[in-house]
Design a protein around this motif. Sequence first.
Motif, mmCIF file in Angstrom:
data_model
loop_
_atom_site.group_PDB
_atom_site.id
_atom_site.type_symbol
_atom_site.label_atom_id
_atom_site.label_comp_id
_atom_site.label_asym_id
_atom_site.label_seq_id
_atom_site.Cartn_x
_atom_site.Cartn_y
_atom_site.Cartn_z
ATOM 1 N N ALA A 106 -2.490 -30.345 -24.366
ATOM 2 C CA ALA A 106 -1.581 -29.987 -25.030
ATOM 3 C C ALA A 106 -0.408 -29.608 -24.101
ATOM 4 N N LYS A 107 -0.327 -29.467 -22.726
ATOM 5 C CA LYS A 107 1.017 -29.306 -22.422
ATOM 6 C C LYS A 107 1.640 -31.060 -22.619
ATOM 7 N N LEU B 225 0.163 -25.306 -29.956
ATOM 8 C CA LEU B 225 -0.791 -25.700 -28.327
ATOM 9 C C LEU B 225 -0.306 -25.007 -27.036
ATOM 10 N N SER C 138 -12.313 -27.570 -19.746
ATOM 11 C CA SER C 138 -12.078 -28.925 -20.577
ATOM 12 C C SER C 138 -10.322 -29.856 -19.864
ATOM 13 N N ASP C 139 -10.313 -30.790 -20.224
ATOM 14 C CA ASP C 139 -8.847 -31.265 -19.767
ATOM 15 C C ASP C 139 -7.781 -30.022 -21.569
ATOM 16 N N GLY C 140 -8.010 -29.295 -22.591
ATOM 17 C CA GLY C 140 -7.607 -29.566 -22.908
ATOM 18 C C GLY C 140 -6.011 -28.701 -23.223
ATOM 19 N N GLU C 141 -6.063 -28.169 -21.907
ATOM 20 C CA GLU C 141 -4.974 -27.044 -21.801
ATOM 21 C C GLU C 141 -4.100 -28.384 -21.344
ATOM 22 N N LYS C 142 -4.429 -28.808 -20.193
ATOM 23 C CA LYS C 142 -3.560 -30.136 -20.543
ATOM 24 C C LYS C 142 -3.117 -31.001 -21.020
ATOM 25 N N MET D 225 -2.933 -22.520 -27.867
ATOM 26 C CA MET D 225 -4.488 -21.813 -28.872
ATOM 27 C C MET D 225 -5.066 -21.614 -26.835
ATOM 28 N N PRO D 226 -6.390 -21.392 -27.263
ATOM 29 C CA PRO D 226 -7.209 -21.012 -26.349
ATOM 30 C C PRO D 226 -8.058 -22.419 -26.156
ATOM 31 N N PHE D 227 -8.443 -23.043 -24.171
ATOM 32 C CA PHE D 227 -9.397 -23.933 -24.306
ATOM 33 C C PHE D 227 -10.127 -23.599 -22.983
ATOM 34 N N ASP D 228 -11.461 -24.175 -23.783
ATOM 35 C CA ASP D 228 -12.243 -23.728 -22.850
ATOM 36 C C ASP D 228 -11.630 -24.010 -21.303
#
Length: 101
Positions: A90-91, A75, A84-88, A78-81
């Motif tokens: 993932a954290k 997690l 998007s809220d993907g990084e948040k 991972m590269p996130f767009d």
Amino acid sequence: MDESMEDVLMKRLRALEHEQMDLLQQVVDVMRHALTGNHAMFVESLAKVVGIAYVMAQELGIPPERLDREVVIALMTMPFDPESDGEKAAKEVARYLKDRG
């Protein structure tokens, strides 16, 4: 009569093949439910994907705690767009997994 090592390995390989097919079917179901907007079925299929992954890992001698650690590492790398809220998300998931261990 005791089973030979070869017989045991063949049984384990067949079991893993079956679980791999189940995993792929659940992934297909996750995508289908996401596209149709069926939230309840999406969550159910997603839970099955996660569950099957943990069972497969366990059968391969990987304890759940190790899988949790590997998920956290994945997690965090991972590269996130950026849109998007993907990084948040993932954290938050990584923090959850770390806290329960």
